[in-house]
Design a protein around this motif. Structure first.
Motif, PDB file in Angstrom:
ATOM      1  N   VAL A 139      15.925  67.118 -50.769  1.00 40.50           N
ATOM      2  CA  VAL A 139      17.348  67.124 -50.445  1.00 40.50           C
ATOM      3  C   VAL A 139      18.029  66.342 -51.557  1.00 40.50           C
ATOM      4  CG1 VAL A 139      19.128  66.494 -48.786  1.00 40.50           C
ATOM      5  CG2 VAL A 139      16.834  67.071 -47.973  1.00 40.50           C
ATOM      6  N   TRP A 140      19.026  66.967 -52.200  1.00 40.71           N
ATOM      7  CA  TRP A 140      19.801  66.235 -53.190  1.00 40.71           C
ATOM      8  C   TRP A 140      21.270  66.545 -53.005  1.00 40.71           C
ATOM      9  CZ3 TRP A 140      16.938  70.485 -54.155  1.00 40.71           C
ATOM     10  CH2 TRP A 140      17.439  71.490 -54.963  1.00 40.71           C
ATOM     11  N   LEU A 141      22.053  65.498 -53.106  1.00 42.10           N
ATOM     12  CA  LEU A 141      23.499  65.576 -52.930  1.00 42.10           C
ATOM     13  C   LEU A 141      24.130  65.405 -54.300  1.00 42.10           C
ATOM     14  CD1 LEU A 141      25.927  65.560 -50.872  1.00 42.10           C
ATOM     15  CD2 LEU A 141      25.812  63.079 -51.052  1.00 42.10           C
ATOM     16  N   THR A 142      24.784  66.444 -54.796  1.00 38.94           N
ATOM     17  CA  THR A 142      25.462  66.347 -56.088  1.00 38.94           C
ATOM     18  C   THR A 142      26.926  66.029 -55.827  1.00 38.94           C
ATOM     19  OG1 THR A 142      25.878  68.731 -56.142  1.00 38.94           O
ATOM     20  CG2 THR A 142      23.902  67.946 -57.259  1.00 38.94           C
ATOM     21  N   ARG A 143      27.436  65.073 -56.601  1.00 40.89           N
ATOM     22  CA  ARG A 143      28.836  64.670 -56.437  1.00 40.89           C
ATOM     23  C   ARG A 143      29.308  63.977 -57.701  1.00 40.89           C
ATOM     24  NH1 ARG A 143      28.756  59.357 -56.054  1.00 40.89           N
ATOM     25  NH2 ARG A 143      27.139  58.265 -54.926  1.00 40.89           N
ATOM     26  N   PRO A 144      30.651  63.881 -57.858  1.00 39.52           N
ATOM     27  CA  PRO A 144      31.172  63.138 -59.003  1.00 39.52           C
ATOM     28  C   PRO A 144      31.070  61.644 -58.733  1.00 39.52           C
ATOM     29  CG  PRO A 144      32.972  63.992 -57.680  1.00 39.52           C
ATOM     30  CD  PRO A 144      31.700  64.511 -57.073  1.00 39.52           C
ATOM     31  N   GLY A 145      31.280  60.864 -59.768  1.00 34.90           N
ATOM     32  CA  GLY A 145      31.312  59.416 -59.610  1.00 34.90           C
ATOM     33  C   GLY A 145      29.988  58.756 -59.933  1.00 34.90           C
ATOM     34  N   GLU A 146      29.968  57.453 -59.706  1.00 35.11           N
ATOM     35  CA  GLU A 146      28.767  56.660 -59.964  1.00 35.11           C
ATOM     36  C   GLU A 146      27.734  56.915 -58.876  1.00 35.11           C
ATOM     37  OE1 GLU A 146      28.367  54.904 -62.780  1.00 35.11           O
ATOM     38  OE2 GLU A 146      30.321  55.736 -63.320  1.00 35.11           O
ATOM     39  N   LEU A 147      26.522  56.442 -59.116  1.00 39.00           N
ATOM     40  CA  LEU A 147      25.439  56.659 -58.167  1.00 39.00           C
ATOM     41  C   LEU A 147      25.372  55.586 -57.077  1.00 39.00           C
ATOM     42  CD1 LEU A 147      22.680  57.874 -60.639  1.00 39.00           C
ATOM     43  CD2 LEU A 147      23.900  59.226 -58.933  1.00 39.00           C
ATOM     44  N   ASP A 148      26.351  54.692 -57.042  1.00 42.41           N
ATOM     45  CA  ASP A 148      26.394  53.688 -55.982  1.00 42.41           C
ATOM     46  C   ASP A 148      26.572  54.382 -54.640  1.00 42.41           C
ATOM     47  OD1 ASP A 148      26.252  51.680 -57.920  1.00 42.41           O
ATOM     48  OD2 ASP A 148      28.429  51.627 -58.130  1.00 42.41           O
ATOM     49  N   PHE A 200      15.288  62.286 -50.464  1.00 44.18           N
ATOM     50  CA  PHE A 200      16.738  62.437 -50.518  1.00 44.18           C
ATOM     51  C   PHE A 200      17.244  61.629 -51.695  1.00 44.18           C
ATOM     52  CE2 PHE A 200      21.103  61.339 -49.739  1.00 44.18           C
ATOM     53  CZ  PHE A 200      21.642  62.404 -49.040  1.00 44.18           C
ATOM     54  N   VAL A 201      17.932  62.290 -52.620  1.00 51.60           N
ATOM     55  CA  VAL A 201      18.528  61.591 -53.755  1.00 51.60           C
ATOM     56  C   VAL A 201      19.963  62.048 -53.951  1.00 51.60           C
ATOM     57  CG1 VAL A 201      16.344  61.201 -54.991  1.00 51.60           C
ATOM     58  CG2 VAL A 201      17.661  63.256 -55.454  1.00 51.60           C
ATOM     59  N   VAL A 202      20.736  61.176 -54.558  1.00 50.19           N
ATOM     60  CA  VAL A 202      22.099  61.488 -54.958  1.00 50.19           C
ATOM     61  C   VAL A 202      22.045  61.772 -56.451  1.00 50.19           C
ATOM     62  CG1 VAL A 202      24.460  60.617 -55.148  1.00 50.19           C
ATOM     63  CG2 VAL A 202      23.057  60.012 -53.163  1.00 50.19           C
ATOM     64  N   VAL A 203      22.704  62.850 -56.881  1.00 49.64           N
ATOM     65  CA  VAL A 203      22.652  63.282 -58.278  1.00 49.64           C
ATOM     66  C   VAL A 203      24.071  63.356 -58.832  1.00 49.64           C
ATOM     67  CG1 VAL A 203      22.088  65.240 -59.789  1.00 49.64           C
ATOM     68  CG2 VAL A 203      20.529  64.605 -57.937  1.00 49.64           C
ATOM     69  N   ASN A 204      24.239  62.821 -60.046  1.00 50.29           N
ATOM     70  CA  ASN A 204      25.478  63.059 -60.785  1.00 50.29           C
ATOM     71  C   ASN A 204      25.101  63.619 -62.152  1.00 50.29           C
ATOM     72  OD1 ASN A 204      24.833  60.874 -62.447  1.00 50.29           O
ATOM     73  ND2 ASN A 204      26.437  59.549 -61.658  1.00 50.29           N
ATOM     74  N   ARG A 205      26.051  63.702 -63.053  1.00 47.06           N
ATOM     75  CA  ARG A 205      25.793  64.311 -64.363  1.00 47.06           C
ATOM     76  C   ARG A 205      24.889  63.474 -65.265  1.00 47.06           C
ATOM     77  NH1 ARG A 205      28.680  68.097 -66.525  1.00 47.06           N
ATOM     78  NH2 ARG A 205      28.847  67.027 -68.501  1.00 47.06           N
ATOM     79  N   HIS A 206      24.594  62.247 -64.853  1.00 43.58           N
ATOM     80  CA  HIS A 206      23.828  61.351 -65.727  1.00 43.58           C
ATOM     81  C   HIS A 206      22.507  60.881 -65.145  1.00 43.58           C
ATOM     82  CE1 HIS A 206      27.251  61.270 -68.365  1.00 43.58           C
ATOM     83  NE2 HIS A 206      28.013  61.012 -67.316  1.00 43.58           N
ATOM     84  N   GLY A 207      22.217  61.210 -63.879  1.00 40.80           N
ATOM     85  CA  GLY A 207      20.964  60.754 -63.311  1.00 40.80           C
ATOM     86  C   GLY A 207      20.887  60.967 -61.813  1.00 40.80           C
ATOM     87  N   TRP A 208      19.902  60.324 -61.211  1.00 42.93           N
ATOM     88  CA  TRP A 208      19.687  60.421 -59.774  1.00 42.93           C
ATOM     89  C   TRP A 208      19.370  59.029 -59.220  1.00 42.93           C
ATOM     90  CZ3 TRP A 208      15.057  58.576 -58.122  1.00 42.93           C
ATOM     91  CH2 TRP A 208      13.998  58.584 -59.024  1.00 42.93           C
ATOM     92  N   ARG A 209      19.580  58.886 -57.878  1.00 43.69           N
ATOM     93  CA  ARG A 209      19.298  57.622 -57.208  1.00 43.69           C
ATOM     94  C   ARG A 209      18.908  57.895 -55.764  1.00 43.69           C
ATOM     95  NH1 ARG A 209      21.810  53.422 -54.189  1.00 43.69           N
ATOM     96  NH2 ARG A 209      21.102  51.386 -54.903  1.00 43.69           N
ATOM     97  N   ASP A 210      17.860  57.219 -55.307  1.00 43.40           N
ATOM     98  CA  ASP A 210      17.473  57.274 -53.904  1.00 43.40           C
ATOM     99  C   ASP A 210      18.253  56.179 -53.184  1.00 43.40           C
ATOM    100  OD1 ASP A 210      16.287  56.833 -51.397  1.00 43.40           O
ATOM    101  OD2 ASP A 210      14.311  57.404 -52.113  1.00 43.40           O
ATOM    102  N   PRO A 211      19.153  56.528 -52.255  1.00 42.97           N
ATOM    103  CA  PRO A 211      19.975  55.517 -51.601  1.00 42.97           C
ATOM    104  C   PRO A 211      19.186  54.606 -50.662  1.00 42.97           C
ATOM    105  CG  PRO A 211      20.455  57.667 -50.680  1.00 42.97           C
ATOM    106  CD  PRO A 211      19.511  57.881 -51.827  1.00 42.97           C
TER     107      PRO A 211
END
Length: 156
Positions: free
Chosen positions: A92-101, A126-137
């Motif tokens: 599961v990955w959530l792509t969105r604008p903004g920082e990975l916070d 589950f990770v959050v993805v933006n144009r520069h990387g990913w982060r597991d919240p």
């Protein structure tokens, strides 16, 4: 993406832990590459993806003002999970604008995914993805690139 032994030591209830498997690293990088290539706008709707980046996936756009009910979000994730081939181990990955916070949308859909995956007995990545990387919240494990340059051709 299912580990050969049937166990995945890099996936815990508290999220991803290092070191990650090579296939998982590739899949997460592919999610970033696909998002960086496919979404050029600075502001866009968050998208919830389930599946394997670069392969089979289902996508749900998260519209402003969408119902804020946890049970409804969990039902959406469960329905998306049901549309995938049972033999796959869907991320599961959530792509969105903004920082990975951590943002509200991340926490809301993480909770829904935890419920749906828990009910189905599937381990959750589950990770959050933006144009520069990913982060597991959950664990805070992340990878980002300051000048991300997708490779010219990344095969699935």
């Amino acid at each position: 993406m299912r580990p050969a032994s049937g166990r995945a030591p890099w996936i815990t209830e508290a999220g991803l832990v290092a070191p990650l498997s090579v296939p998982l690293k590739r899949a997460l990088r592919r999610a970033v590459v696909d998002h960086a290539r496919g979404e050029r706008r600075r502001g866009h709707l968050p998208l919830l993806h389930l599946g394997t980046p670069g392969d089979q996936e289902v996508v749900h756009p998260i519209r402003p003002g969408e119902a804020g009910d946890h049970a409804l979000r969990a039902d959406v994730v469960a329905a998306m999970l049901g549309r995938l081939i049972p033999a796959t181990w869907p991320l599961v990955w959530l792509t969105r604008p903004g920082e990975l916070d951590l943002q509200d949308v991340d926490a809301q859909w993480l909770a829904a995914a935890r419920q749906a995956y828990g009910e189905s007995g599937v381990p959750l990545v589950f990770v959050v993805v933006n144009r520069h990387g990913w982060r597991d919240p959950r664990s805070g494990l992340s990878l980002s690139w300051s000048r991300f340059r997708p490779p010219p051709a990344l095969s699935p």
